[in-house]
Design a protein around this motif. Structure first.
Motif, short mmCIF file in Angstrom:
data_model
loop_
_atom_site.label_atom_id
_atom_site.label_comp_id
_atom_site.label_asym_id
_atom_site.label_seq_id
_atom_site.Cartn_x
_atom_site.Cartn_y
_atom_site.Cartn_z
N MET A 121 23.42 -23.64 52.11
CA MET A 121 23.20 -22.19 52.01
C MET A 121 24.55 -21.50 51.78
N ASP A 122 24.50 -20.19 51.61
CA ASP A 122 25.73 -19.38 51.53
C ASP A 122 26.11 -19.03 52.96
N TYR A 123 27.17 -19.65 53.44
CA TYR A 123 27.62 -19.43 54.82
C TYR A 123 28.68 -18.33 54.92
N THR A 124 28.98 -17.67 53.82
CA THR A 124 30.02 -16.64 53.83
C THR A 124 29.50 -15.27 54.23
N SER A 125 28.20 -15.05 54.10
CA SER A 125 27.67 -13.70 54.30
C SER A 125 27.73 -13.21 55.74
N GLY A 126 27.73 -14.09 56.72
CA GLY A 126 27.75 -13.66 58.11
C GLY A 126 29.14 -13.57 58.72
N LEU A 127 30.17 -13.78 57.92
CA LEU A 127 31.54 -13.77 58.45
C LEU A 127 32.02 -12.35 58.72
N THR A 128 32.89 -12.22 59.71
CA THR A 128 33.62 -10.98 59.94
C THR A 128 35.06 -11.27 59.55
N LEU A 129 35.59 -10.50 58.60
CA LEU A 129 36.94 -10.74 58.07
C LEU A 129 37.84 -9.56 58.37
N SER A 130 39.11 -9.86 58.63
CA SER A 130 40.10 -8.78 58.79
C SER A 130 41.44 -9.27 58.28
N ASP A 131 42.28 -8.31 57.91
CA ASP A 131 43.62 -8.64 57.41
C ASP A 131 44.55 -7.49 57.78
N ASN A 132 45.78 -7.81 58.03
CA ASN A 132 46.75 -6.80 58.45
C ASN A 132 47.14 -5.84 57.33
N ARG A 133 47.11 -6.27 56.09
CA ARG A 133 47.68 -5.45 55.02
C ARG A 133 46.66 -5.00 53.99
N THR A 134 45.60 -5.74 53.82
CA THR A 134 44.68 -5.38 52.75
C THR A 134 43.32 -5.03 53.31
N ASN A 135 42.63 -4.24 52.57
CA ASN A 135 41.24 -3.92 52.85
C ASN A 135 40.45 -5.20 52.67
N THR A 136 39.41 -5.42 53.49
CA THR A 136 38.66 -6.66 53.38
C THR A 136 37.99 -6.83 52.02
N VAL A 137 37.83 -5.75 51.26
CA VAL A 137 37.29 -5.85 49.91
C VAL A 137 38.25 -6.66 49.03
N ASN A 138 39.54 -6.64 49.35
CA ASN A 138 40.55 -7.34 48.56
C ASN A 138 40.75 -8.79 48.99
N LEU A 139 39.92 -9.28 49.90
CA LEU A 139 40.02 -10.67 50.32
C LEU A 139 39.14 -11.54 49.43
N THR A 140 39.64 -12.73 49.11
CA THR A 140 38.87 -13.69 48.33
C THR A 140 38.26 -14.70 49.30
N VAL A 141 36.95 -14.88 49.21
CA VAL A 141 36.23 -15.81 50.09
C VAL A 141 35.62 -16.91 49.23
N VAL A 142 35.95 -18.17 49.57
CA VAL A 142 35.45 -19.31 48.80
C VAL A 142 34.81 -20.31 49.76
N GLN A 143 33.59 -20.71 49.44
CA GLN A 143 32.91 -21.76 50.20
C GLN A 143 32.97 -23.03 49.38
N SER A 144 33.30 -24.14 50.06
CA SER A 144 33.36 -25.42 49.36
C SER A 144 32.70 -26.50 50.23
N PRO A 145 31.72 -27.20 49.72
CA PRO A 145 31.03 -27.05 48.46
C PRO A 145 30.25 -25.73 48.42
N VAL A 146 29.97 -25.29 47.23
CA VAL A 146 29.33 -23.99 47.03
C VAL A 146 27.87 -24.02 47.47
N SER A 147 27.37 -22.82 47.71
CA SER A 147 25.96 -22.64 48.04
C SER A 147 25.11 -23.25 46.93
N GLY A 148 24.03 -23.92 47.31
CA GLY A 148 23.15 -24.55 46.32
C GLY A 148 23.45 -26.01 46.09
N THR A 149 24.56 -26.51 46.62
CA THR A 149 24.91 -27.91 46.46
C THR A 149 23.92 -28.77 47.25
#
Length: 171
Positions: A121-149
């Motif tokens: 499944m896509d396990y990235t959707s339930g994450l809570t992300l934060s960063d000191n300098r960037t808005n979380t919209v500017n974060l790149t999230v990668v799941q490996s292996p990808v959803s659907g594998t």
């Protein structure tokens, strides 16, 4: 008889040795800013004829100033006659703090489908992300292996979050 007054005039600038080169400073933890140090410490100062050896040293911006981007720092040394020398350098704020991932999924049991295989499944959707300098919209999230594998047996899933400065965290 002839009388003449002779006045010694100091028109020589003081000398600054050891002016810092450009400095990289890390952000303060949890922020997107850094605090300027006292860059006057460690300088070697000399003057040709300061009467009492007094030299005035001024750093601008002053030590303790909070900066969030590249900032030019100037150190000015002035002698008693008003002669001065300046040294300048840049202080560069470097984001070296990793983003934070909360709510990383726990191990999962999934039902097998046809051929005894399961699909990730896509396990990235339930994450809570934060960063000191960037808005979380500017974060790149990668799941490996990808959803659907499709997989059989057990499959490790790694989620990597990277900020704009290239810092990353995984779960």
């Amino acid at each position: 008889t002839c009388t003449a007054d002779v006045t010694v005039i100091d028109d020589t600038d003081p000398i600054i040795t050891g002016c810092p080169l450009s400095q990289n400073v890390s952000v303060n933890v949890g922020t997107c800013s850094a605090t300027l140090s006292d860059y006057t410490v460690g300088l070697t100062l000399s003057d040709n004829c300061s009467l009492s050896g007094n030299l005035t040293v001024v750093q601008s911006p002053v030590s303790g100033t909070t900066i969030s981007d590249t900032t030019a720092v100037t150190i000015t040394v002035t002698d008693e006659a008003g002669n001065s020398s300046v040294c300048s350098f840049n202080v560069i704020v470097v984001d070296d703090e990793d983003p934070v991932i909360s709510n990383c999924p726990a191990d999962q049991n999934v039902a097998r489908g046809l051929g005894c295989a399961a699909t990730l499944m896509d396990y990235t959707s339930g994450l809570t992300l934060s960063d000191n300098r960037t808005n979380t919209v500017n974060l790149t999230v990668v799941q490996s292996p990808v959803s659907g594998t499709s997989f059989t047996g057990s499959q490790a899933v790694t989620i990597t979050v990277t900020d704009a400065a290239g810092n990353s965290s995984t779960c």
